[in-house]
Motif scaffolding. Structure first.
Motif, PDB file in Angstrom:
ATOM      1  N   VAL A  29       1.051  -1.280   0.285  1.00 50.16           N
ATOM      2  CA  VAL A  29       0.088   0.100  -0.187  1.00 50.16           C
ATOM      3  C   VAL A  29       1.260   1.144   0.094  1.00 50.16           C
ATOM      4  O   VAL A  29       0.677   2.032  -0.764  1.00 50.16           O
ATOM      5  CB  VAL A  29      -0.970  -0.084   1.675  1.00 50.16           C
ATOM      6  CG1 VAL A  29      -1.417   1.846   1.433  1.00 50.16           C
ATOM      7  CG2 VAL A  29      -2.063  -1.095   0.938  1.00 50.16           C
ATOM      8  N   ALA A  30       1.933   1.089   0.522  1.00 61.72           N
ATOM      9  CA  ALA A  30       2.919   2.088   0.638  1.00 61.72           C
ATOM     10  C   ALA A  30       3.684   3.207  -0.080  1.00 61.72           C
ATOM     11  O   ALA A  30       3.395   4.263  -0.952  1.00 61.72           O
ATOM     12  CB  ALA A  30       4.032   1.559   1.629  1.00 61.72           C
ATOM     13  N   ARG A  31       3.323   2.045  -1.350  1.00 59.62           N
ATOM     14  CA  ARG A  31       4.032   2.035  -2.485  1.00 59.62           C
ATOM     15  C   ARG A  31       3.581   2.830  -3.316  1.00 59.62           C
ATOM     16  O   ARG A  31       3.261   3.476  -4.123  1.00 59.62           O
ATOM     17  CB  ARG A  31       4.781   1.028  -3.523  1.00 59.62           C
ATOM     18  CG  ARG A  31       5.848   0.240  -2.652  1.00 59.62           C
ATOM     19  CD  ARG A  31       6.637  -0.506  -4.126  1.00 59.62           C
ATOM     20  NE  ARG A  31       7.507   0.028  -4.138  1.00 59.62           N
ATOM     21  CZ  ARG A  31       7.140   0.121  -5.785  1.00 59.62           C
ATOM     22  NH1 ARG A  31       7.043  -0.336  -6.763  1.00 59.62           N
ATOM     23  NH2 ARG A  31       8.262   1.250  -6.608  1.00 59.62           N
ATOM     24  N   THR A  32       2.188   2.617  -3.105  1.00 53.62           N
ATOM     25  CA  THR A  32       1.123   3.135  -4.171  1.00 53.62           C
ATOM     26  C   THR A  32       0.711   4.526  -3.363  1.00 53.62           C
ATOM     27  O   THR A  32       0.113   5.565  -4.741  1.00 53.62           O
ATOM     28  CB  THR A  32      -0.521   2.441  -3.837  1.00 53.62           C
ATOM     29  OG1 THR A  32      -1.059   2.470  -3.311  1.00 53.62           O
ATOM     30  CG2 THR A  32      -0.122   0.603  -4.236  1.00 53.62           C
ATOM     31  N   TYR A  33       1.426   4.791  -2.688  1.00 51.14           N
ATOM     32  CA  TYR A  33       1.445   6.355  -1.559  1.00 51.14           C
ATOM     33  C   TYR A  33       2.488   7.184  -2.103  1.00 51.14           C
ATOM     34  O   TYR A  33       2.807   8.007  -2.175  1.00 51.14           O
ATOM     35  CB  TYR A  33       1.042   6.183  -0.632  1.00 51.14           C
ATOM     36  CG  TYR A  33      -0.585   6.411  -0.747  1.00 51.14           C
ATOM     37  CD1 TYR A  33      -1.266   7.443   0.087  1.00 51.14           C
ATOM     38  CD2 TYR A  33      -1.331   5.084  -0.812  1.00 51.14           C
ATOM     39  CE1 TYR A  33      -2.805   7.057   0.268  1.00 51.14           C
ATOM     40  CE2 TYR A  33      -2.791   4.734  -0.185  1.00 51.14           C
ATOM     41  CZ  TYR A  33      -3.601   5.955   0.126  1.00 51.14           C
ATOM     42  OH  TYR A  33      -4.648   5.590   0.402  1.00 51.14           O
ATOM     43  N   GLY A  34       3.294   6.523  -2.831  1.00 49.33           N
ATOM     44  CA  GLY A  34       4.795   7.070  -3.102  1.00 49.33           C
ATOM     45  C   GLY A  34       5.707   6.849  -2.246  1.00 49.33           C
ATOM     46  O   GLY A  34       6.976   7.452  -2.500  1.00 49.33           O
TER      47      GLY A  34
END
Length: 202
Positions: free
Chosen positions: A142-147
């Motif tokens: 999820v963190a990666r989807t937020y950058g």
């Protein structure tokens, strides 16, 4: 989604960009969609952000000082040993929102009353760690989807973490996760192939 999964790296150095509380809460809410045994959702999270909190954590880390010093936040993932105590909250809400018949709610809660929970039982603790692990992987993706990027940290003294951070012993420590804006590219690493690790049973 494939790019998110294949592009994930363990990041140990972060920029000074801070994740806002609102964004972090959104990330956590998304990650909390992870499955858990009987949907009891035992994961409990403790967020380390301030310098004071970081210094409490520092002595019990086995290395990982760069993450502690540069990450926007460090998240301690734990699982509630007494998860059955709060089961009624989940099931009551499920009934209220029309997701569960009241009969099922009553049956489940009644079955929990007869359970004998040994908080030191290895099998029970393993199930809690599994639930914590499912959340943790969800959060890192999820963190990666937020950058943002992350690094899972298992190298800390789990016996001392309760005293160090002042948290109740009912919360079994699972993992620390650093999160922030990457200031490095991380290392590529090999993975064994599905053919190497998979066997079809006849």
């Amino acid at each position: 989604m494939k790019d998110i999964i294949l592009g994930r790296r363990s990041i140990r150095k972060y920029t000074n960009e801070k994740i806002s509380n609102e964004t972090l809460e959104n990330m956590l809410n998304d990650a909390l969609r992870a499955p858990s045994s009987r949907n009891l959702q035992p994961v409990r999270l403790f967020v380390i952000e301030s310098q004071t909190a970081r210094e409490k954590l520092r002595p019990i880390l086995m290395g990982n000082q760069l993450q502690l010093d540069t990450a926007s936040h460090i998240i301690l993932v734990t699982a509630d040993i007494r998860k059955y105590d709060d089961a009624h909250i989940i099931f009551d809400r499920s009934v209220e929102q029309g997701m569960m018949p009241v009969e099922i709610r009553n049956r489940n809660l009644e079955s929990f009353k007869n359970l004998e929970i040994n908080p030191t039982d290895t099998n029970y603790l393993n199930s809690l760690h599994l639930d914590g692990g499912l959340f943790s992987m969800n959060f890192m993706l999820v963190a990666r989807t937020y950058g943002y990027d992350t690094c899972p940290i298992g190298g800390f003294n789990k016996k001392l973490v309760h005293e160090a951070l002042g948290i109740d012993s009912r919360y079994a420590p699972v993992l620390l996760i650093s999160v922030g804006k990457a200031d490095e590219s991380g290392y590529e690493s090999i993975r064994l192939s599905a053919k190497e690790v998979t066997k079809f049973i006849d």
